[in-house]
Write a protein that holds these residues in place. Structure first.
Motif, PDB file in Angstrom:
ATOM      1  N   UNK A 381     -47.559 -54.646 -63.366  1.00 59.73           N
ATOM      2  CA  UNK A 381     -48.286 -55.047 -64.565  1.00 59.73           C
ATOM      3  C   UNK A 381     -47.951 -56.456 -65.020  1.00 59.73           C
ATOM      4  N   UNK A 382     -46.690 -56.854 -64.855  1.00 57.79           N
ATOM      5  CA  UNK A 382     -46.289 -58.182 -65.309  1.00 57.79           C
ATOM      6  C   UNK A 382     -44.894 -58.465 -64.767  1.00 57.79           C
ATOM      7  N   UNK A 383     -44.418 -59.682 -64.999  1.00 55.29           N
ATOM      8  CA  UNK A 383     -43.074 -60.054 -64.584  1.00 55.29           C
ATOM      9  C   UNK A 383     -42.589 -61.205 -65.446  1.00 55.29           C
ATOM     10  N   UNK A 384     -41.303 -61.501 -65.345  1.00 56.65           N
ATOM     11  CA  UNK A 384     -40.729 -62.654 -66.028  1.00 56.65           C
ATOM     12  C   UNK A 384     -39.547 -63.149 -65.214  1.00 56.65           C
ATOM     13  N   UNK A 385     -38.955 -64.247 -65.660  1.00 53.21           N
ATOM     14  CA  UNK A 385     -37.801 -64.826 -64.990  1.00 53.21           C
ATOM     15  C   UNK A 385     -36.655 -64.946 -65.980  1.00 53.21           C
ATOM     16  N   UNK A 389     -33.153 -67.795 -63.457  1.00 51.96           N
ATOM     17  CA  UNK A 389     -34.249 -67.831 -62.490  1.00 51.96           C
ATOM     18  C   UNK A 389     -34.502 -66.526 -61.772  1.00 51.96           C
ATOM     19  N   UNK A 390     -33.722 -65.485 -62.050  1.00 52.51           N
ATOM     20  CA  UNK A 390     -33.908 -64.196 -61.389  1.00 52.51           C
ATOM     21  C   UNK A 390     -35.239 -63.565 -61.802  1.00 52.51           C
ATOM     22  N   UNK A 404     -35.005 -58.782 -58.616  1.00 48.50           N
ATOM     23  CA  UNK A 404     -34.714 -59.230 -57.256  1.00 48.50           C
ATOM     24  C   UNK A 404     -33.254 -59.643 -57.197  1.00 48.50           C
ATOM     25  N   UNK A 405     -32.498 -59.020 -56.284  1.00 50.29           N
ATOM     26  CA  UNK A 405     -31.069 -59.321 -56.203  1.00 50.29           C
ATOM     27  C   UNK A 405     -30.809 -60.505 -55.273  1.00 50.29           C
ATOM     28  N   UNK A 406     -29.531 -60.777 -55.050  1.00 49.84           N
ATOM     29  CA  UNK A 406     -29.133 -61.957 -54.272  1.00 49.84           C
ATOM     30  C   UNK A 406     -29.590 -61.891 -52.829  1.00 49.84           C
ATOM     31  N   UNK A 407     -29.833 -60.679 -52.317  1.00 47.03           N
ATOM     32  CA  UNK A 407     -30.299 -60.527 -50.935  1.00 47.03           C
ATOM     33  C   UNK A 407     -31.815 -60.445 -50.851  1.00 47.03           C
ATOM     34  N   UNK A 684     -42.517 -69.628 -62.919  1.00 48.66           N
ATOM     35  CA  UNK A 684     -41.096 -69.850 -62.702  1.00 48.66           C
ATOM     36  C   UNK A 684     -40.722 -71.256 -63.166  1.00 48.66           C
ATOM     37  N   UNK A 685     -39.457 -71.596 -63.032  1.00 49.91           N
ATOM     38  CA  UNK A 685     -38.972 -72.883 -63.545  1.00 49.91           C
ATOM     39  C   UNK A 685     -39.540 -74.067 -62.774  1.00 49.91           C
TER      40      UNK A 685
END
Length: 704
Positions: A381-385, A389-390, A404-407, A684-685
């Motif tokens: 439906x949506x997303x953010x950062x 920046x994650x 979203x993790x480091x991998x 995103x940034x």
């Protein structure tokens, strides 16, 4: 082996004849499902040898364009045709360096096997092309037409350009042409709807007489020497034959559900294929179903016999153009995964290019710990950062917030395996809250980071605002204790189906779209107080007057679709609202307390690009976001577009989407991408735009 198989070509075809007569095939010969469950139905097969086989078909539906593959004796390799969308209906080689593939949108691709390069040729139009054949590099025919209007095209390539040709008697206006084949430049046959067959003698086209019992659709024609065969039919099989220019003869195969493809090998008997995996062979003048058919109920569309005598048949779910299959009858060939070159999956980084960022396109949940590309989403439906920046994603119908993790894999931070409202012990109603992975949710719709560093989650069907603390993983209910409509102190002030939120520039005031109450609420985070600033009841009213008296139109009831959007300008003085069912974007002057329409005429539709937003038509507008360029971006959901409005000039333009509902266009310009009810927008940034392509179960990224 090649030599022995060549000598055994006749033996293999005799084996097929034996099958048709109830005999035993040689033990080494069997039907093999070489490929199954391919993403696009396979529609044509052709080759030069047993180790050089081409198969083309429908759009893969994953952003890699149409299915086009080449078998090298060991592997099937996807070809980079350069086409980012569409279907390919036929393949045929003309010279050792020219293999033609044709399909939807007037596509003619010329592939050079020696270099692996494809060239799209300029054609006279955008008709769907179903067949192609040529006698040489300066004599190629492509046929097809408009399926909806049942009109046809005959196009000819003279080595320099494609030109449209007239059919005799004006037949192009009433006939869809399916296939073309010939033996020479002065012996070309075309077949189509209503049992119509044309012949070209090198100078002119003439219509040939077909008996009345052969007046159904004729899907494929094949010629070799003095033999011509054509097949078709609906609900039953039709086989038409003509030898040495004699009149066409018709045979009805009432045992066949319909025939789609036919091939005459250099030696041995002709083969025809059709619906429900049927394979027929002609022995003498009789067509007989083989006694040991392929084990598939899917439809075959095309057949080819290689020089060794082995039979190749391709098809799938032809109606949906999915579930592609490739079958083989002969000595066993390797069965291996299709090799896809990086060029088909790598996203170019050019400005305005769109690619899928996350989501396999499969609706559902296959667990965390997968790559973004292989993770199943269910109506994102949506997303953010985050501040670092994650990325964080609202997996709406999985009732989860995932990050979203480091991998570069998804992990759930809030939500459980089933919808609900909090943990079993209601621990999220008290500070410091409960672990996020114990907190069930019911369709969250928005999220953003607060000045405290906590993530705000708008829990739409829970009628709550929740926060998640990244330091502890705990979730706490900031506002709401069930559905209601009351202002006052947090956390007991009540909401109903709150869908969106916006944070002011000073990060101390939160605005919430309270869909179920048809209101806009203002929350003073420092004071912990909620007040209503706009809205009174469902409807449309109030423009030019106090926002508190305005009426908005969002769906209501116990289980409506979530609607609306909010965005604050950089100064924090104007709040923009997607008034979804009023087909408008409205704006509240927070200083004056007044409301007006900013975009949309109030009539659902699509119009106005390049002109004033107030004169534009929208269709079910949803999420709003200000981009890094200062424009207001709108998820124009049922127009299948993302549009942007220059707040200074008021000019509206489309930035993503063709307006077609579907999935396609990855690795190309965002304006050529198909979307399926996009609901969310984020940046995103680096200024890249992310579109929650909701019903495609994907999130797509447009490079800045």
């Amino acid at each position: 082996m090649a030599r022995s198989m060549t000598r055994g070509a006749v033996a293999l075809l005799v084996g097929l004849v034996a099958l048709g007569c109830g005999g035993e095939a040689p033990p080494s010969f069997a039907w093999q499902a070489v490929q199954s469950q391919l993403p696009g139905a396979m529609l044509s097969v052709w080759g030069t040898s047993a180790t050089d086989v081409y198969a083309v078909g429908a759009d893969a539906g994953d952003g890699t364009g149409p299915m086009a593959m080449r078998f090298d004796g060991t592997h099937w390799n996807r070809l980079d045709t350069g086409a980012i969308r569409g279907d390919l209906w036929w393949v045929s080689g003309v010279t050792p360096t020219q293999v033609y593939m044709v399909g939807s949108g007037g596509t003619v691709l010329r592939f050079d096997p020696t270099t692996g390069a494809s060239q799209r040729l300029t054609t006279p139009g955008t008709a769907t092309l179903f067949g192609v054949w040529g006698s040489g590099e300066r004599d190629v025919w492509a046929v097809g037409g408009d399926v909806d209007n049942v009109t046809g095209v005959l196009w000819h390539w003279d080595g320099t350009a494609w030109t449209a040709q007239d059919a005799p008697g004006g037949l192009n206006t009433s006939t869809l042409w399916y296939k073309v084949h010939g033996t020479a430049a002065n012996d070309v046959t075309v077949c189509g709807t209503n049992g119509r067959i044309l012949h070209y003698d090198g100078t002119r086209w003439t219509q040939e007489t077909v008996p009345s019992e052969g007046q159904g659709p004729i899907f494929t024609v094949y010629t070799r020497g003095t033999q011509r065969l054509a097949v078709g039919g609906q609900g039953n099989g039709l086989v038409l034959s003509s030898t040495s220019g004699a009149p066409w003869q018709v045979q009805r195969l009432d045992t066949a559900a319909g025939l789609n493809g036919v091939f005459i090998p250099a030696t041995g008997s002709p083969i025809a294929v059709g619906n429900s995996g049927e394979v027929f062979q002609r022995r003498g003048t009789t067509w007989t179903a083989v006694a040991r058919p392929p084990q598939t109920q899917l439809n075959f569309h095309s057949v080819w016999v290689d020089p060794t005598g082995a039979v190749w048949a391709v098809g799938g779910n032809i109606d949906a153009l999915s579930q592609g299959v490739i079958y083989h009858f002969g000595s066993t060939v390797p069965v291996s995964p299709v090799v896809t070159p990086d060029a088909l999956t790598r996203c170019p980084t050019g400005s305005g290019v769109i690619c899928t960022w996350a989501g396999s396109g499969v609706e559902g949940f296959n667990g965390d710990g997968h790559s973004l590309a292989t993770s199943a989403l269910y109506w994102p439906y949506d997303m953010t950062f985050g501040p670092d920046g994650t990325p964080y994603v609202l997996d709406w119908n999985n009732h989860r917030v995932r990050r979203v993790n480091a991998t570069q894999q998804f992990e759930t931070i809030v939500g459980t395996d089933a919808p609900g409202d909090g943990p079993p012990d209601n621990g999220d109603l008290m500070m410091p809250g409960a672990p996020g992975t114990t907190v069930a949710m019911n369709h969250p719709t928005d999220l953003m980071f607060l000045p405290s560093g906590k993530l705000l989650v708008v829990s739409w069907h829970n009628h709550k605002l929740r926060t998640w603390d990244p330091a502890t993983g705990s979730v706490y209910v900031l506002m709401g204790r069930g559905p209601g409509n009351t202002d006052g102190a947090l956390p007991t002030a009540l909401l109903k189906q709150d869908t969106r939120a916006a944070l002011d520039a000073a990060h101390n005031v939160l605005y919430v779209l309270d869909q179920g109450n048809s209101r806009i609420r203002r929350i003073d985070l420092a004071a912990g107080m909620a007040t209503t600033i706009a809205g009174s009841m469902r409807g449309f009213a109030g423009d030019g007057g106090p926002a508190a008296m305005a009426q908005f139109n969002w769906a209501t009831g116990e289980n409506p679709e979530p609607e609306g959007g909010l965005a604050l300008d950089a100064m924090g003085t104007h709040l923009y609202i997607a008034d979804t069912e009023n087909e408008r974007i409205r704006v509240i002057d927070l200083v004056a307390g007044t409301i007006s329409t900013f975009a949309g005429t109030g009539t659902a539709g699509f119009a106005g690009d390049g002109g004033p937003a107030a004169m534009a038509q929208l269709r079910n507008p949803q999420d709003l976001q200000f981009g890094p360029d200062g424009r207001l971006y709108v998820a124009d959901t049922d127009n299948e577009r993302i549009r942007a409005i220059d707040v200074g000039t008021g000019i509206i333009t489309t930035v993503v989407g063709t307006g077609r509902r579907g999935y396609g266009g990855d690795r190309g310009p965002a304006l050529q991408a198909d979307l399926n009810r996009p609901h969310g927008i984020a940046f995103d940034t680096n200024g890249n735009l992310y579109v929650s392509d909701t019903l495609n179960n994907r999130i797509r990224r447009v490079w800045h």
